[in-house]
Design a protein around this motif. Structure first.
Motif, PDB file in Angstrom:
ATOM      1  N   ARG A   4       0.826  -1.212   0.000  1.00 39.97           N
ATOM      2  CA  ARG A   4       0.000   0.000   0.000  1.00 39.97           C
ATOM      3  C   ARG A   4       0.858   1.259   0.000  1.00 39.97           C
ATOM      4  NH1 ARG A   4      -1.784   4.641   0.760  1.00 39.97           N
ATOM      5  NH2 ARG A   4      -3.323   5.204   2.311  1.00 39.97           N
ATOM      6  N   ALA A 103      -4.722  -2.921  -2.374  1.00 43.65           N
ATOM      7  CA  ALA A 103      -4.304  -2.676  -0.996  1.00 43.65           C
ATOM      8  C   ALA A 103      -4.044  -4.004  -0.301  1.00 43.65           C
ATOM      9  CB  ALA A 103      -5.383  -1.904  -0.243  1.00 43.65           C
ATOM     10  N   GLU A 110      -6.998   0.771   5.746  1.00 42.91           N
ATOM     11  CA  GLU A 110      -6.248   1.811   5.038  1.00 42.91           C
ATOM     12  C   GLU A 110      -6.612   3.200   5.566  1.00 42.91           C
ATOM     13  OE1 GLU A 110      -3.866   1.469   3.028  1.00 42.91           O
ATOM     14  OE2 GLU A 110      -3.986  -0.660   2.571  1.00 42.91           O
ATOM     15  N   VAL A 159      -7.322   6.002  -2.534  1.00 41.61           N
ATOM     16  CA  VAL A 159      -7.673   4.656  -2.066  1.00 41.61           C
ATOM     17  C   VAL A 159      -9.180   4.495  -2.189  1.00 41.61           C
ATOM     18  CG1 VAL A 159      -7.534   3.045  -0.128  1.00 41.61           C
ATOM     19  CG2 VAL A 159      -5.763   4.797  -0.421  1.00 41.61           C
ATOM     20  N   VAL A 168      -5.314   1.125  -4.744  1.00 37.26           N
ATOM     21  CA  VAL A 168      -4.521   2.314  -4.428  1.00 37.26           C
ATOM     22  C   VAL A 168      -3.822   2.793  -5.699  1.00 37.26           C
ATOM     23  CG1 VAL A 168      -2.712   3.307  -2.988  1.00 37.26           C
ATOM     24  CG2 VAL A 168      -4.077   1.400  -2.117  1.00 37.26           C
TER      25      VAL A 168
END
Length: 204
Positions: A4, A103, A110, A159, A168
């Motif tokens: 990520r 991700a 996130e 995101v 992402v």
């Protein structure tokens, strides 16, 4: 290492990312160099990996909306094992990069990580961290912007939860000083994410 953020402090730096992934830079298809630069017998074999399926979504034309004269960045990894599911492009001078990846955490995870970084940006060598909700992208989405002080890079992470997965899109550009990001609705990274989301693979 987190896909990520590419370990946040190195986000946007293709060379640093590659070294973090491989734990060795300059590896050939047959050997991994030692500290002295000589081949180590029996070391992990490396190879240039085929382009990710995500590169059919983040194509060169799409990447050039963010990075002028974008050039595909081939991934290098162990001869055995799974390749990272990531598509990268970089400017010819290396001063800007864009990447697309799934991700490694849930959308909620996130978002929590982004808010934690905003609270303590210095822990990752960041400053001016902003987290904003983005509308009209997937089920739910946010944009995170920050300035990476050591690398001198302005970073943008978009995101979003597409329903099947969380994705992402990362854009990084060299900047001597922090810049004020455009509003989320006018952000070219957000607009690019909106344009590609329908083409993303539905499976894991």
């Amino acid at each position: 290492m987190m896909v990520r953020r590419f370990s946040r402090a190195a986000a946007g730096s293709v060379a640093v990312i590659a070294c973090a992934v491989l734990s060795a830079c300059g590896a050939t298809a047959d050997s991994t160099p030692s500290a002295a630069g000589t081949a180590v017998p029996g070391a992990v074999k490396m190879k240039t990996l085929p382009a990710s399926r995500l590169c059919t979504v983040l194509t060169k034309d799409v990447a050039e909306r963010l990075v002028a004269d974008a050039r595909f960045t081939a991934q290098v990894g162990p001869d055995k094992g799974d390749a990272l599911d990531v598509c990268d492009y970089a400017a010819a001078d290396g001063k800007a990069t864009v990447s697309l990846t799934p991700a490694t955490r849930t959308y909620a995870g996130e978002l929590s990580a982004a808010h934690a970084l905003r609270t303590n940006p210095a822990s990752a060598g960041m400053r001016d961290v902003r987290v904003e909700t983005v509308s009209g992208l997937g089920r739910t989405a946010f944009r995170e912007t920050a300035y990476q002080t050591q690398a001198g890079q302005q970073l943008t992470f978009v995101v979003w939860d597409s329903g099947a997965r969380t994705w992402v899109l990362t854009f990084a550009a060299t900047a001597d000083t922090p810049t004020t990001p455009a509003t989320a609705s006018d952000d070219k990274v957000v607009r690019t994410a909106r344009s590609i989301t329908a083409k993303l693979p539905a499976g894991k």
